[in-house]
Scaffold this motif. Sequence first.
Motif, mmCIF file in Angstrom:
data_model
loop_
_atom_site.group_PDB
_atom_site.id
_atom_site.type_symbol
_atom_site.label_atom_id
_atom_site.label_comp_id
_atom_site.label_asym_id
_atom_site.label_seq_id
_atom_site.Cartn_x
_atom_site.Cartn_y
_atom_site.Cartn_z
ATOM 1 N N TRP A 15 0.894 -1.282 0.060
ATOM 2 C CA TRP A 15 -0.071 -0.124 -0.073
ATOM 3 C C TRP A 15 1.009 1.237 -0.077
ATOM 4 C CZ3 TRP A 15 -2.801 2.625 4.432
ATOM 5 C CH2 TRP A 15 -3.970 3.507 4.071
ATOM 6 N N ARG A 16 0.741 2.285 -0.984
ATOM 7 C CA ARG A 16 1.464 3.400 -1.263
ATOM 8 C C ARG A 16 1.050 4.403 0.007
ATOM 9 N NH1 ARG A 16 5.581 4.362 -3.656
ATOM 10 N NH2 ARG A 16 6.570 6.622 -4.375
ATOM 11 N N VAL A 17 1.729 4.891 0.902
ATOM 12 C CA VAL A 17 1.348 5.698 1.755
ATOM 13 C C VAL A 17 2.302 7.068 1.833
ATOM 14 C CG1 VAL A 17 0.671 6.225 4.323
ATOM 15 C CG2 VAL A 17 0.329 4.083 3.149
ATOM 16 N N GLY A 18 1.925 8.469 1.295
ATOM 17 C CA GLY A 18 2.885 9.296 1.756
ATOM 18 C C GLY A 18 4.082 9.108 0.953
ATOM 19 N N GLY A 19 3.986 8.494 -0.459
ATOM 20 C CA GLY A 19 5.115 8.266 -1.218
ATOM 21 C C GLY A 19 6.112 7.154 -0.829
ATOM 22 N N ARG A 20 5.598 6.169 0.417
ATOM 23 C CA ARG A 20 6.303 5.170 0.686
ATOM 24 C C ARG A 20 5.237 3.885 0.147
ATOM 25 N NH1 ARG A 20 11.717 6.139 1.629
ATOM 26 N NH2 ARG A 20 11.869 8.009 3.379
ATOM 27 N N ASP A 21 6.207 2.771 -0.245
ATOM 28 C CA ASP A 21 5.336 1.582 -0.520
ATOM 29 C C ASP A 21 5.378 0.779 0.930
ATOM 30 O OD1 ASP A 21 4.107 1.497 -3.030
ATOM 31 O OD2 ASP A 21 6.256 1.910 -3.589
ATOM 32 N N VAL A 22 4.398 0.588 1.729
ATOM 33 C CA VAL A 22 4.444 -0.243 2.739
ATOM 34 C C VAL A 22 3.832 -1.758 2.680
ATOM 35 C CG1 VAL A 22 3.711 -0.275 5.319
ATOM 36 C CG2 VAL A 22 4.158 2.003 3.987
ATOM 37 N N HIS A 23 4.516 -2.672 3.191
ATOM 38 C CA HIS A 23 3.981 -4.174 2.951
ATOM 39 C C HIS A 23 3.014 -4.456 4.311
ATOM 40 C CE1 HIS A 23 4.777 -8.691 2.677
ATOM 41 N NE2 HIS A 23 4.049 -8.413 1.729
ATOM 42 N N VAL A 24 1.817 -4.534 3.907
ATOM 43 C CA VAL A 24 0.682 -4.908 4.871
ATOM 44 C C VAL A 24 0.375 -6.292 4.703
ATOM 45 C CG1 VAL A 24 0.074 -2.422 5.140
ATOM 46 C CG2 VAL A 24 -1.239 -3.691 3.422
ATOM 47 N N THR A 25 0.109 -6.956 5.838
ATOM 48 C CA THR A 25 -0.166 -8.331 5.905
ATOM 49 C C THR A 25 -1.330 -8.515 6.730
ATOM 50 O OG1 THR A 25 1.339 -8.787 7.668
ATOM 51 C CG2 THR A 25 2.191 -9.015 5.539
ATOM 52 N N ASN A 26 -2.050 -9.849 6.481
ATOM 53 C CA ASN A 26 -3.002 -10.277 7.369
ATOM 54 C C ASN A 26 -4.286 -9.050 7.852
ATOM 55 O OD1 ASN A 26 -1.997 -13.038 7.699
ATOM 56 N ND2 ASN A 26 -0.770 -12.043 9.270
ATOM 57 N N LEU A 27 -4.500 -8.521 6.752
ATOM 58 C CA LEU A 27 -5.511 -7.408 6.841
ATOM 59 C C LEU A 27 -6.796 -7.557 7.409
ATOM 60 C CD1 LEU A 27 -4.602 -5.405 3.678
ATOM 61 C CD2 LEU A 27 -3.951 -4.825 5.988
ATOM 62 N N ASP A 28 -7.401 -8.976 7.276
ATOM 63 C CA ASP A 28 -8.549 -9.357 7.642
ATOM 64 C C ASP A 28 -8.651 -9.877 9.048
ATOM 65 O OD1 ASP A 28 -9.814 -8.352 5.395
ATOM 66 O OD2 ASP A 28 -9.449 -10.165 3.945
ATOM 67 N N LYS A 29 -7.406 -10.133 9.744
ATOM 68 C CA LYS A 29 -7.343 -10.631 10.840
ATOM 69 C C LYS A 29 -8.097 -9.670 11.775
ATOM 70 C CE LYS A 29 -4.209 -12.479 14.181
ATOM 71 N NZ LYS A 29 -2.696 -12.846 14.648
ATOM 72 N N VAL A 30 -8.995 -10.191 12.787
ATOM 73 C CA VAL A 30 -9.630 -9.428 13.750
ATOM 74 C C VAL A 30 -8.777 -9.057 15.058
ATOM 75 C CG1 VAL A 30 -12.002 -9.391 15.320
ATOM 76 C CG2 VAL A 30 -12.119 -10.382 13.160
ATOM 77 N N LEU A 31 -8.630 -7.799 15.197
ATOM 78 C CA LEU A 31 -7.874 -7.316 16.381
ATOM 79 C C LEU A 31 -8.797 -7.050 17.592
ATOM 80 C CD1 LEU A 31 -4.846 -5.465 14.695
ATOM 81 C CD2 LEU A 31 -5.048 -7.713 15.298
ATOM 82 N N PHE A 32 -10.107 -6.486 17.264
ATOM 83 C CA PHE A 32 -10.803 -6.128 18.294
ATOM 84 C C PHE A 32 -12.181 -6.701 18.182
ATOM 85 C CE2 PHE A 32 -7.770 -2.469 18.058
ATOM 86 C CZ PHE A 32 -7.969 -2.012 19.495
ATOM 87 N N PRO A 33 -12.593 -7.419 19.049
ATOM 88 C CA PRO A 33 -14.199 -8.219 19.078
ATOM 89 C C PRO A 33 -15.394 -7.143 18.774
ATOM 90 C CG PRO A 33 -13.579 -8.249 21.265
ATOM 91 C CD PRO A 33 -12.465 -7.622 20.493
ATOM 92 N N GLY A 34 -16.244 -7.775 18.275
ATOM 93 C CA GLY A 34 -17.440 -6.969 17.724
ATOM 94 C C GLY A 34 -18.544 -6.760 18.926
ATOM 95 N N PRO A 35 -19.592 -6.295 18.565
ATOM 96 C CA PRO A 35 -19.976 -5.859 17.446
ATOM 97 C C PRO A 35 -19.549 -4.209 17.233
ATOM 98 C CG PRO A 35 -21.978 -5.920 18.706
ATOM 99 C CD PRO A 35 -20.652 -6.333 19.541
#
Length: 308
Positions: A15-35
């Motif tokens: 993902w390109r952010v502010g001119g930098r390419d950042v490698h992002v992983t496990n984007l669909d992993k739940v970090l906070f329970p719902g709802p």
Amino acid sequence: MSTATLDDLHRTGWWRVGGRDVHVTNLDKVLFPGPPPLTKRDVVRYYADVAPWLLPYLEGRPVNAHRYPDGVTRPGFWHKEVPDHAPDWLTRWHNTEADRDETQCYAVLDSAAALVWMANFAGIELHPWTSRLPNVHQPTWALIDIDPGETTTFDQVLELARLYRTALDHLGVTGMPKVTGQRGIQVWIPVRDGYTFDDTRGWVEAVSRTIGRIVPDLVSWQWYRDRRRGRARLDYTQNAINKTLVAPFSIRPARGAPVSVPITWDELEDEDLRPNRWTVHTVLERLRDRGDPLAPLIGRQQELPDLS
């Protein structure tokens, strides 16, 4: 490398952010329970969006990160050392005074890309140092931490905060309160260059001891919670080179993803005020509508009056 939006990415990508390419992983992993549940994608997006307001509190400062790679329902841990896999462009500070068993190299989060990298590293909670590089022994803030006890109500926290408001007004000192996102309130007071941590700790202790004498039934000076009999601690000891408080607009590791938010002194009278009132879902609207009342104090060269 990538022109994809965050929503275009699957579980992993660049993902390109502010001119930098950042490698992002496990984007669909739940970090906070719902709802509703909050995924790592949501956390990454929040830190990218809040960067214009958060970065002024982080730039030029080593950061202690509280990481929750398995989500906030599992125990987190403090992480200070920059890992070997961190990108080359990440700003680092090497602590030449550290002993061999202490953190040698800290991250300095000075860009939106750096915030995204840390969020992807599951750095949920961010604690910047009170001092800036290169003068790490000179604090830029004097910190007041109203740490509630087990039986302390929020109304009592507000009572203590109002006493600090009165004291600072009497002394002619400018500071601003901040709800912690959990149960307490902090007050951040900008100070001029040249103070030591002994100076700021001693000054905050003197003010706090005076307030403690006014409402002794609300305050304990015991370090350990189990000895406080449920009372609040007015913690002046956070004014030290190796102590930190949560950054404004940092997420807290609790259900609903509450955020620590600066407020005005007048908002202490708001009947709807709660320490966890704002979350990742609501704080950006507040910032767009009302701004950050603490921001004008960043870098202010303020003299602390003699209390002797």
